[in-house]
Enzyme design. Structure first.
Site, PDB file in Angstrom:
ATOM      1  N   LEU A 113       0.842  -1.195   0.000  1.00  0.00           N
ATOM      2  CA  LEU A 113       0.000   0.000   0.000  1.00  0.00           C
ATOM      3  C   LEU A 113       0.883   1.253   0.000  1.00  0.00           C
ATOM      4  CD1 LEU A 113      -2.832   1.357   0.455  1.00  0.00           C
ATOM      5  CD2 LEU A 113      -2.484   1.018   2.903  1.00  0.00           C
ATOM      6  N   GLY A 230      -5.087  -7.336  10.556  1.00  0.00           N
ATOM      7  CA  GLY A 230      -3.629  -7.188  10.701  1.00  0.00           C
ATOM      8  C   GLY A 230      -3.270  -6.467  11.988  1.00  0.00           C
ATOM      9  N   GLN A 324      16.634  -2.243  31.055  1.00  0.00           N
ATOM     10  CA  GLN A 324      17.040  -1.538  32.282  1.00  0.00           C
ATOM     11  C   GLN A 324      17.283  -2.528  33.433  1.00  0.00           C
ATOM     12  OE1 GLN A 324      17.545   1.612  31.942  1.00  0.00           O
ATOM     13  NE2 GLN A 324      18.222   1.999  34.030  1.00  0.00           N
ATOM     14  N   GLY A 328      23.861  -3.342  32.114  1.00  0.00           N
ATOM     15  CA  GLY A 328      24.769  -3.445  30.959  1.00  0.00           C
ATOM     16  C   GLY A 328      24.520  -4.713  30.157  1.00  0.00           C
ATOM     17  N   GLU A 351       1.536  -0.722   9.985  1.00  0.00           N
ATOM     18  CA  GLU A 351       0.080  -1.001  10.015  1.00  0.00           C
ATOM     19  C   GLU A 351      -0.675   0.226  10.536  1.00  0.00           C
ATOM     20  OE1 GLU A 351      -1.509  -4.514   9.858  1.00  0.00           O
ATOM     21  OE2 GLU A 351       0.350  -5.555   9.385  1.00  0.00           O
TER      22      GLU A 351
HETATM   23  C1  LIG Z   1       9.720  -2.293   8.697  1.00  0.00           C
HETATM   24  C2  LIG Z   1       8.520  -1.743   7.994  1.00  0.00           C
HETATM   25  C3  LIG Z   1       7.683  -2.607   7.320  1.00  0.00           C
HETATM   26  C4  LIG Z   1       6.572  -2.121   6.617  1.00  0.00           C
HETATM   27  N1  LIG Z   1       5.781  -2.993   5.912  1.00  0.00           N
HETATM   28  C5  LIG Z   1       4.817  -2.494   5.096  1.00  0.00           C
HETATM   29  C6  LIG Z   1       4.102  -3.357   4.212  1.00  0.00           C
HETATM   30  O1  LIG Z   1       4.289  -4.577   4.206  1.00  0.00           O
HETATM   31  N2  LIG Z   1       3.213  -2.810   3.341  1.00  0.00           N
HETATM   32  C7  LIG Z   1       2.967  -1.458   3.309  1.00  0.00           C
HETATM   33  O2  LIG Z   1       2.152  -1.039   2.506  1.00  0.00           O
HETATM   34  N3  LIG Z   1       3.604  -0.627   4.157  1.00  0.00           N
HETATM   35  C8  LIG Z   1       4.532  -1.095   5.041  1.00  0.00           C
HETATM   36  N4  LIG Z   1       5.220  -0.263   5.877  1.00  0.00           N
HETATM   37  C9  LIG Z   1       4.939   1.187   5.822  1.00  0.00           C
HETATM   38  C10 LIG Z   1       4.243   1.707   7.072  1.00  0.00           C
HETATM   39  O3  LIG Z   1       2.917   1.289   7.088  1.00  0.00           O
HETATM   40  C11 LIG Z   1       4.425   3.233   7.080  1.00  0.00           C
HETATM   41  O4  LIG Z   1       5.774   3.497   7.419  1.00  0.00           O
HETATM   42  C12 LIG Z   1       3.473   3.903   8.068  1.00  0.00           C
HETATM   43  O5  LIG Z   1       2.152   3.825   7.614  1.00  0.00           O
HETATM   44  C13 LIG Z   1       3.840   5.372   8.309  1.00  0.00           C
HETATM   45  O6  LIG Z   1       4.044   6.073   7.120  1.00  0.00           O
HETATM   46  P1  LIG Z   1       5.359   6.964   6.942  1.00  0.00           P
HETATM   47  O7  LIG Z   1       6.532   6.109   7.302  1.00  0.00           O
HETATM   48  O8  LIG Z   1       5.324   7.548   5.591  1.00  0.00           O
HETATM   49  O9  LIG Z   1       5.250   8.080   8.043  1.00  0.00           O
HETATM   50  P2  LIG Z   1       4.480   9.494   7.898  1.00  0.00           P
HETATM   51  O10 LIG Z   1       3.091   9.264   7.437  1.00  0.00           O
HETATM   52  O11 LIG Z   1       5.336  10.433   7.121  1.00  0.00           O
HETATM   53  O12 LIG Z   1       4.424   9.974   9.421  1.00  0.00           O
HETATM   54  C14 LIG Z   1       5.498  10.630  10.081  1.00  0.00           C
HETATM   55  C15 LIG Z   1       5.023  11.044  11.471  1.00  0.00           C
HETATM   56  O13 LIG Z   1       3.899  11.945  11.360  1.00  0.00           O
HETATM   57  C16 LIG Z   1       2.801  11.445  12.092  1.00  0.00           C
HETATM   58  N5  LIG Z   1       1.537  11.784  11.402  1.00  0.00           N
HETATM   59  C17 LIG Z   1       1.258  11.714  10.072  1.00  0.00           C
HETATM   60  N6  LIG Z   1      -0.011  12.086   9.834  1.00  0.00           N
HETATM   61  C18 LIG Z   1      -0.562  12.381  11.037  1.00  0.00           C
HETATM   62  C19 LIG Z   1      -1.853  12.809  11.479  1.00  0.00           C
HETATM   63  N7  LIG Z   1      -2.875  12.998  10.627  1.00  0.00           N
HETATM   64  N8  LIG Z   1      -2.054  13.028  12.797  1.00  0.00           N
HETATM   65  C20 LIG Z   1      -1.058  12.822  13.695  1.00  0.00           C
HETATM   66  N9  LIG Z   1       0.195  12.399  13.344  1.00  0.00           N
HETATM   67  C21 LIG Z   1       0.427  12.178  12.038  1.00  0.00           C
HETATM   68  C22 LIG Z   1       3.004   9.923  12.121  1.00  0.00           C
HETATM   69  O14 LIG Z   1       2.295   9.315  13.190  1.00  0.00           O
HETATM   70  C23 LIG Z   1       4.514   9.843  12.285  1.00  0.00           C
HETATM   71  O15 LIG Z   1       4.845   9.992  13.638  1.00  0.00           O
HETATM   72  C24 LIG Z   1       6.300  -0.726   6.624  1.00  0.00           C
HETATM   73  C25 LIG Z   1       7.144   0.149   7.327  1.00  0.00           C
HETATM   74  C26 LIG Z   1       8.242  -0.352   8.004  1.00  0.00           C
HETATM   75  C27 LIG Z   1       9.144   0.633   8.725  1.00  0.00           C
END
Ligand SMILES: Cc1cc2nc3c(=O)[nH]c(=O)nc-3n(C[C@H](O)[C@H](O)[C@H](O)COP(=O)(O)OP(=O)(O)OC[C@H]3O[C@@H](n4cnc5c(N)ncnc54)[C@H](O)[C@@H]3O)c2cc1C
Length: 373
Positions: A113, A230, A324, A328, A351
Site C-alpha cells: 500500500l 492485521g 534496564q 549493561g 500497520e
Molecule cells: C519495517 C517496515 C515494514 C513495513 N511494511 C509495510 C508493508 O508490508 N506494506 C505497506 O504497505 N507498508 C509497510 N510499511 C509502511 C508503514 O505502514 C508506514 O511506514 C506507516 O504507515 C507510516 O508512514 P510513513 O513512514 O510515511 O510516516 P508518515 O506518514 O510520514 O508519518 C510521520 C510522522 O507523522 C505522524 N503523522 C502523520 N499524519 C498524522 C496525522 N494525521 N495526525 C497525527 N500524526 C500524524 C506519524 O504518526 C509519524 O509519527 C512498513 C514500514 C516499516 C518501517
C-alpha cells in the site's frame, strides 16, 4: 493450537532467532513448516485449504510465535492478510488459482500500500494502473513491502482513477516474475532484520484485468479491511514480545546479585516487574477483546486500533524496562532483550502509526457520540 505452536516456537524458532537477526537472513524453510501446522491460511475456509480458525485463536498463535521471533510472526501475519483477502474478496476463479497454494505455503504473500509520499496518508498513493481493454498497464514505485523479494504474490493498491482520493484506488494480485515488475532497494533497518522490507518497481507492467481483486475503486476498502485483522495480529505479536522480555527480566533479576543480595529484592526492581506484568495482562485482554469482536461480527475497527496502539506502546515500554533491569547485560547481545527492544519499535509505526490509531479511535468515538445525540 496454542500448546502446539508454543512447542514449535521453542524447538524451531527461539534457538535460531538471534542468528537470523545477526545474519539478516529470511528463514523461508520455517514458513514451510508453519504451513504444515496449518498456519499459512489461518482464517481461510477449509474448502480452499485453510484452517478456518477464529481471530482469537490467531491472536494466541501470533503471541506464541512472537515470543521466539517477532520478524517471523510479522511475516506470517502479512502472508495471512493476503491469503485471507483473496479468499474474502476474490471471485471463485481467483480463489481457486491462488488461495490453496498460499495456504499450503507453496506461495508466500506480501501487501503493498505505502509509497514514498503516501504513508499515513495512504489514500494519496500515485502508483498508476491504466485500463487497456482486457489488461491494466502498471507504472510506479511502492515502498516498505514486508516479505518483498521473497514473496511470490503481491497484493498491490494502485490508482485507477486520477485525483479521486481513496475512491480511485483498486487492488491487484501481482505475481513475482511478471515482466515489468522488479525489486528495488532493501531497507537497512534498526531491527526486524530477518524480515526483508523492499521497494517494488513497476515499469510498463501489463497484467490481465482478471487479476483485479474486487471492483474498480474498491481497493482502499479492501486494504483497510485487511488492516483491521492485521492490527489485531500486531497487537498479539506485541504481547508476545513483551511477555518474552518480561520473562527474561524476571529470571535475570532472581539470579543477579548486587550489594550482597538478588536485585529482585530491591523495591525499585520489583515495581518495574510488577508494572510490566500488569500492563502486559491489560494489553493481552484488549487484544483478545478486539479479536472476539471481529469473530462475532461486532463493530471492531476501533477495538483493532485500540489493541494495536495499546499493546505496541506497552511492549515498547516493557522491552525498554527489561533492558534496564538487566543493566549493561541488557544492552549487549548476550541476552535477547536488546533485540526485542529494537524489533518492537517498528510496531508503533507500521500497520498505521500509533498516532493514526488514535485518530481512528477518536473518529469512531465522535461518530458514536453524534449517533447518540
Ligand atoms: C519495517 C517496515 C515494514 C513495513 N511494511 C509495510 C508493508 O508490508 N506494506 C505497506 O504497505 N507498508 C509497510 N510499511 C509502511 C508503514 O505502514 C508506514 O511506514 C506507516 O504507515 C507510516 O508512514 P510513513 O513512514 O510515511 O510516516 P508518515 O506518514 O510520514 O508519518 C510521520 C510522522 O507523522 C505522524 N503523522 C502523520 N499524519 C498524522 C496525522 N494525521 N495526525 C497525527 N500524526 C500524524 C506519524 O504518526 C509519524 O509519527 C512498513 C514500514 C516499516 C518501517
Amino acid at each position: 493450537m496454542r500448546d502446539m505452536v508454543r512447542r514449535f516456537t521453542a524447538e524451531q524458532i527461539t534457538p535460531y532467532a538471534a542468528t537470523w537477526d545477526e545474519q539478516h537472513s529470511f528463514p523461508r524453510e520455517v514458513y514451510t513448516k508453519m504451513a504444515e501446522l496449518g498456519l499459512m491460511g489461518m482464517t481461510t475456509p477449509e474448502e480452499y485449504g485453510g484452517s478456518a480458525l477464529s481471530r482469537l485463536s490467531g491472536a494466541l498463535i501470533y503471541e506464541e510465535l512472537a515470543k521466539g521471533d517477532m520478524a517471523t510472526a510479522v511475516g506470517l501475519s502479512v502472508h495471512n492478510m493476503i491469503t485471507g483477502s483473496i479468499a474474502r474478496f476474490g471471485n471463485e476463479e481467483q480463489r481457486r488459482r491462488w488461495v490453496p497454494h498460499l495456504a499450503s505455503g507453496r506461495l508466500l504473500g506480501a501487501f503493498s500500500l505505502s509509497e514514498a509520499s503516501a504513508g499515513s496518508d495512504a489514500a494519496s498513493l500515485q502508483c498508476r494502473a491504466e485500463r487497456r481493454e482486457d489488461t491494466y498497464l502498471i507504472n510506479g514505485t511502492k515502498l516498505w513491502v514486508t516479505n518483498g523479494g521473497e514473496a511470490d504474490i503481491y497484493l498491490l493498491m494502485a490508482r485507477t482513477t486520477p485525483g479521486s482520493g481513496s475512491a480511485g484506488v483498486s487492488c491487484f494480485v501481482i505475481e513475482k516474475g511478471t515482466p515489468g515488475f522488479s525489486f528495488g532497494k532493501t531497507e537497512r533497518k534498526m531491527g526486524l532484520h530477518s524480515s526483508p522490507t523492499r521497494e517494488l518497481i513497476f515499469e510498463n507492467c501489463v497484467i490481465p484485468a482478471a487479476q483485479r481483486l474486487g471492483a474498480e475503486g474498491q481497493g482502499f476498502k479492501i486494504a483497510l479491511s485487511s488492516l483491521d485483522g492485521g492490527r489485531i495480529n500486531i497487537g498479539a505479536v506485541a504481547v508476545g514480545v513483551a511477555q518474552a522480555a518480561f520473562e527474561t527480566a524476571t529470571r535475570y533479576a532472581g539470579e543477579r546479585e548486587q550489594f550482597g543480595r538478588p536485585i529482585n529484592t530491591f523495591q525499585a526492581v520489583q515495581f518495574m516487574l510488577a508494572d510490566m506484568a500488569m500492563k502486559i495482562e491489560a494489553a493481552r485482554l484488549l487484544v483478545y477483546e478486539a479479536a472476539y469482536k471481529l469473530d462475532t461480527g461486532q463493530s471492531s475497527g476501533m477495538y483493532a486500533s485500540m489493541a494495536k496502539c495499546f499493546a505496541t506502546d506497552i511492549a515498547m515500554e516493557v522491552t525498554t524496562n527489561a533492558v534496564q533491569v538487566l543493566g549493561g547485560a541488557g544492552y549487549v547481545r548476550d541476552y535477547p532483550v536488546e533485540r526485542y527492544m529494537r524489533d518492537i519499535k517498528v510496531a508503533q509505526i507500521f500497520e498505521g502509526t500509533n498516532q493514526i490509531q488514535r485518530v481512528v479511535i477518536a473518529r469512531s468515538l465522535l461518530a458514536n457520540l453524534r449517533q447518540q445525540t
